[in-house]
Enzyme design. Structure first.
Site, mmCIF file in Angstrom:
data_model
loop_
_atom_site.group_PDB
_atom_site.id
_atom_site.type_symbol
_atom_site.label_atom_id
_atom_site.label_comp_id
_atom_site.label_asym_id
_atom_site.label_seq_id
_atom_site.Cartn_x
_atom_site.Cartn_y
_atom_site.Cartn_z
ATOM 1 N N ARG A 51 0.836 -1.200 0.000
ATOM 2 C CA ARG A 51 0.000 0.000 0.000
ATOM 3 C C ARG A 51 0.876 1.257 0.000
ATOM 4 O O ARG A 51 1.866 1.318 0.740
ATOM 5 C CB ARG A 51 -0.891 0.020 1.237
ATOM 6 N N ASP A 53 0.545 5.388 0.768
ATOM 7 C CA ASP A 53 -0.351 6.294 1.480
ATOM 8 C C ASP A 53 -0.831 7.431 0.594
ATOM 9 O O ASP A 53 -0.339 7.626 -0.521
ATOM 10 C CB ASP A 53 0.371 6.878 2.701
ATOM 11 N N ARG A 196 9.152 7.850 5.303
ATOM 12 C CA ARG A 196 9.013 9.290 5.536
ATOM 13 C C ARG A 196 9.657 9.718 6.850
ATOM 14 O O ARG A 196 10.213 10.814 6.954
ATOM 15 C CB ARG A 196 7.544 9.680 5.488
#
Length: 256
Positions: A51, A53, A196
């Site tokens: 996945r 984001d 991140r």
């Protein structure tokens, strides 16, 4: 059912992420909708390698498509792309074994993060402009602490789950390319917001506000501190997904 491997690129700026969500625009949702129209059936399944984001992009996301069809792969790509918006593009379609699974069979994933040293008229949605001078050498010193098999709980937002936070991080390098600084990271898999947070902390090291040794401390004892330095999603790209028989490369591609 036939099974096909899709390699996809997308601009994640207008999406709430990869995964199908109710009342939200997602990459997976658009692919399923397009496939149902192309194959004229509701019996369609699309699974991604992982996945991404909201706001995160992909240069080489991989998914598998399950559908009862013998349509040539060239036509599948053409017909689905005709139905997809301009910010989602299927690069290639390949026939694969019925046992192929985009997520379970993947052996590694690579991401890049684009940091700009200057204001850029064309890259607002695809990079993070950091105004402070960055010391790339110090950033690489900090990055070296993370390479290997470690517990990355400090860099993850995975809370209240039984999922392991241990990850085999194979490569992490900070490279200068003109006015750009590229963070290239390769691992067996990634935790939620892990890249991140790693990038945000590397930037803090680059500005001189953080000691590179902090990275080693956070691997040894979980901390909530890295969360406050989470980098924005705009500069992050899923660069490539690796499968058995493919050698992980030290080279990488960028958008700009």
């Amino acid at each position: 059912m036939g099974k096909f491997k899709l390699t996809i690129e997308y601009d994640g700026g207008r999406f709430k992420g990869w995964q199908v969500q109710e009342d939200a625009r997602s990459i997976q949702g658009l692919l399923i909708k397009a496939a149902k129209t192309v194959f004229e059936t509701d019996k369609v399944e699309v699974y991604g390698s992982g996945r991404t984001d909201a706001g995160v992009h992909a240069l080489g996301q991989v998914a598998h498509l399950d559908v009862n069809s013998k349509m040539p792969v060239r036509l599948i790509r053409q017909k689905m792309n005709d139905l997809l918006p301009h910010d989602v593009n299927i690069i290639s379609v390949d026939s694969v074994s019925p046992k192929f699974h985009a997520r379970h069979d993947a052996i590694a994933r690579s991401y890049i993060y684009q940091i700009s040293r200057r204001r850029n008229a064309f890259g607002k949605h695809f990079m993070w402009w950091v105004k402070d001078p960055l010391d790339v050498e110090k950033m690489n010193q900090a990055a070296a602490h993370l390479v290997g098999f470690h517990d990355f709980k400090s860099f993850s937002n995975e809370k209240g789950t039984e999922k392991s936070s241990k990850v085999e991080l194979q490569q992490l390098k900070v490279v200068e390319k003109g006015d750009m600084i590229i963070v290239h990271i390769v691992a067996s898999h990634f935790l939620w917001k892990m890249v991140r947070r790693v990038v945000g902390c590397l930037v803090e090291v680059g500005t001189g506000r953080m000691d590179p040794a902090k990275f080693k401390e956070w691997l040894e004892a979980p901390s909530q501190e890295p969360a406050q330095y989470t980098a924005p999603p705009a500069g992050l790209f899923l660069e490539r997904v690796y499968f058995p028989g493919e050698q992980v490369s030290k080279e990488f591609k960028t958008l700009l």
